[in-house]
Design a protein around this motif. Structure first.
Motif, PDB file in Angstrom:
ATOM      1  N   LYS A   1     -90.158  33.549  42.557  1.00  0.00           N
ATOM      2  CA  LYS A   1     -91.557  34.322  42.574  1.00  0.00           C
ATOM      3  C   LYS A   1     -92.794  33.513  43.484  1.00  0.00           C
ATOM      4  O   LYS A   1     -93.748  34.316  43.747  1.00  0.00           O
ATOM      5  CB  LYS A   1     -92.102  34.999  41.499  1.00  0.00           C
ATOM      6  CG  LYS A   1     -92.393  34.657  39.838  1.00  0.00           C
ATOM      7  CD  LYS A   1     -92.107  35.439  39.516  1.00  0.00           C
ATOM      8  CE  LYS A   1     -93.337  34.408  38.152  1.00  0.00           C
ATOM      9  NZ  LYS A   1     -93.550  35.518  36.149  1.00  0.00           N
ATOM     10  N   GLN A   2     -92.589  32.156  43.358  1.00  0.00           N
ATOM     11  CA  GLN A   2     -94.032  31.284  43.853  1.00  0.00           C
ATOM     12  C   GLN A   2     -93.692  30.584  44.722  1.00  0.00           C
ATOM     13  O   GLN A   2     -94.807  30.247  45.835  1.00  0.00           O
ATOM     14  CB  GLN A   2     -94.159  29.895  42.901  1.00  0.00           C
ATOM     15  CG  GLN A   2     -94.426  29.934  41.643  1.00  0.00           C
ATOM     16  CD  GLN A   2     -94.394  28.722  40.974  1.00  0.00           C
ATOM     17  OE1 GLN A   2     -92.821  28.702  40.420  1.00  0.00           O
ATOM     18  NE2 GLN A   2     -95.591  28.565  40.465  1.00  0.00           N
TER      19      GLN A   2
ATOM     20  N   GLN B   1     -93.272  33.039  48.427  1.00  0.00           N
ATOM     21  CA  GLN B   1     -93.196  34.483  49.320  1.00  0.00           C
ATOM     22  C   GLN B   1     -93.007  33.561  50.764  1.00  0.00           C
ATOM     23  O   GLN B   1     -92.960  32.930  51.369  1.00  0.00           O
ATOM     24  CB  GLN B   1     -94.508  35.314  49.440  1.00  0.00           C
ATOM     25  CG  GLN B   1     -94.424  35.453  48.056  1.00  0.00           C
ATOM     26  CD  GLN B   1     -93.520  35.980  47.555  1.00  0.00           C
ATOM     27  OE1 GLN B   1     -92.967  37.022  47.489  1.00  0.00           O
ATOM     28  NE2 GLN B   1     -93.202  35.386  46.144  1.00  0.00           N
TER      29      GLN B   1
ATOM     30  N   GLN C   1     -95.106  31.246  51.835  1.00  0.00           N
ATOM     31  CA  GLN C   1     -96.831  30.837  51.332  1.00  0.00           C
ATOM     32  C   GLN C   1     -96.116  30.740  49.826  1.00  0.00           C
ATOM     33  O   GLN C   1     -95.896  31.367  48.989  1.00  0.00           O
ATOM     34  CB  GLN C   1     -96.874  32.385  51.600  1.00  0.00           C
ATOM     35  CG  GLN C   1     -98.490  32.586  50.283  1.00  0.00           C
ATOM     36  CD  GLN C   1     -99.506  32.277  51.193  1.00  0.00           C
ATOM     37  OE1 GLN C   1     -99.263  32.427  52.190  1.00  0.00           O
ATOM     38  NE2 GLN C   1    -100.941  31.466  50.854  1.00  0.00           N
TER      39      GLN C   1
ATOM     40  N   GLU D   1     -98.029  24.639  45.123  1.00  0.00           N
ATOM     41  CA  GLU D   1     -98.865  24.024  46.329  1.00  0.00           C
ATOM     42  C   GLU D   1     -99.307  22.538  46.056  1.00  0.00           C
ATOM     43  O   GLU D   1     -98.708  21.482  47.035  1.00  0.00           O
ATOM     44  CB  GLU D   1     -99.829  24.497  47.909  1.00  0.00           C
ATOM     45  CG  GLU D   1    -100.055  24.416  48.870  1.00  0.00           C
ATOM     46  CD  GLU D   1    -100.347  25.353  49.539  1.00  0.00           C
ATOM     47  OE1 GLU D   1    -101.077  24.405  51.014  1.00  0.00           O
ATOM     48  OE2 GLU D   1    -100.939  26.014  49.485  1.00  0.00           O
TER      49      GLU D   1
ATOM     50  N   ASP E   1     -97.402  29.434  46.104  1.00  0.00           N
ATOM     51  CA  ASP E   1     -98.262  29.636  45.300  1.00  0.00           C
ATOM     52  C   ASP E   1     -99.627  28.795  45.031  1.00  0.00           C
ATOM     53  O   ASP E   1     -98.562  27.680  45.246  1.00  0.00           O
ATOM     54  CB  ASP E   1     -97.529  30.449  43.862  1.00  0.00           C
ATOM     55  CG  ASP E   1     -98.468  29.905  42.198  1.00  0.00           C
ATOM     56  OD1 ASP E   1     -98.656  28.592  42.097  1.00  0.00           O
ATOM     57  OD2 ASP E   1     -98.865  30.863  42.276  1.00  0.00           O
ATOM     58  N   GLN E   2    -100.464  28.577  45.110  1.00  0.00           N
ATOM     59  CA  GLN E   2    -101.175  28.082  45.263  1.00  0.00           C
ATOM     60  C   GLN E   2    -101.283  26.679  43.704  1.00  0.00           C
ATOM     61  O   GLN E   2    -101.517  25.489  44.107  1.00  0.00           O
ATOM     62  CB  GLN E   2    -103.029  28.401  44.810  1.00  0.00           C
ATOM     63  CG  GLN E   2    -104.571  27.267  44.527  1.00  0.00           C
ATOM     64  CD  GLN E   2    -105.580  27.502  44.778  1.00  0.00           C
ATOM     65  OE1 GLN E   2    -105.892  29.261  44.007  1.00  0.00           O
ATOM     66  NE2 GLN E   2    -106.520  27.251  44.967  1.00  0.00           N
ATOM     67  N   GLU E   3    -100.505  26.628  42.473  1.00  0.00           N
ATOM     68  CA  GLU E   3    -100.439  26.049  41.048  1.00  0.00           C
ATOM     69  C   GLU E   3     -99.095  25.231  42.534  1.00  0.00           C
ATOM     70  O   GLU E   3     -98.595  23.863  42.024  1.00  0.00           O
ATOM     71  CB  GLU E   3    -100.048  26.559  40.459  1.00  0.00           C
ATOM     72  CG  GLU E   3     -99.573  25.922  39.053  1.00  0.00           C
ATOM     73  CD  GLU E   3     -98.242  25.258  39.178  1.00  0.00           C
ATOM     74  OE1 GLU E   3     -98.120  24.232  38.736  1.00  0.00           O
ATOM     75  OE2 GLU E   3     -97.537  26.074  39.606  1.00  0.00           O
TER      76      GLU E   3
END
Length: 188
Positions: A143-144, A146, A154, A160, A156-158
């Protein structure tokens, strides 16, 4: 210039795992490393399944691995372990194929419950292949990551940020492990 080989152990393409590996190689390239990706799924299945160590199809991947200063290995986690496809490939490598190489394992999985799979399943095999410089693993839950309509990822910010940090450390480790070319030239 240091050379990095990235090994994709996912049986499917496109995949979150392959996308994560591509992103890591892009970050490495941006920091001055030459990179190449091999996808184990593209190797002949018969060679992998029947353990054909001397297969002509494995000559290039083995040569690329031998030249590499660093290796990024990416795999999805299935049934609390890395893929059988990746295992089949690793089994066909020479006994100490990862000696003196900096290793960065990346993994994706459906749940955080498999976070330690790399520690208990993959790292012992890498150690058997001579790996002594294994950096921190980046484990991502599906789910982190996409996959966008255009095929891009895409993150997840964390995730990345973690990936950027570990790739920066990986690049530094690879560069620090390189022999000083000037010293070698003067020694001759």
């Amino acid at each position: 210039m240091a050379y990095i080989l990235a090994i994709a152990g996912s049986p499917s393409h496109p995949s979150r795992t392959y996308g994560l590996l591509e992103y890591a190689t892009q970050l490495s390239s941006q920091q001055g490393l030459e990179t190449n990706i091999i996808s184990v799924r593209d190797l002949p299945a018969e060679d992998l399944v029947y353990g054909r160590y001397n297969s002509p199809a494995l000559e290039q991947p083995k040569a690329l691995l031998e030249q590499a200063s660093g290796v990024i290995i990416a795999t999805p986690i299935y049934k609390a372990a890395y893929t059988g496809l990746l295992k089949s490939f690793l089994d066909l490598l020479p006994q100490k194929a990862l000696t003196d190489k900096i290793i960065l394992p990346l993994a994706t999985g459906g749940t955080i419950a498999h976070l330690l799979s790399i520690e208990y399943a993959l790292k012992p095999v890498l150690g058997e292949l001579g790996a002594r410089h294994i950096l921190s693993t980046v484990y991502a839950v599906d789910k982190q990551i996409q996959i966008q309509a255009d095929g891009s990822l895409q993150l997840d910010q964390e995730l990345e940020q973690r990936l950027q940090d570990v790739v920066k450390n990986f690049v530094q480790a690879v560069n620090n492990a390189q022999p000083d070319v000037k010293k070698l030239a003067y020694a001759n």
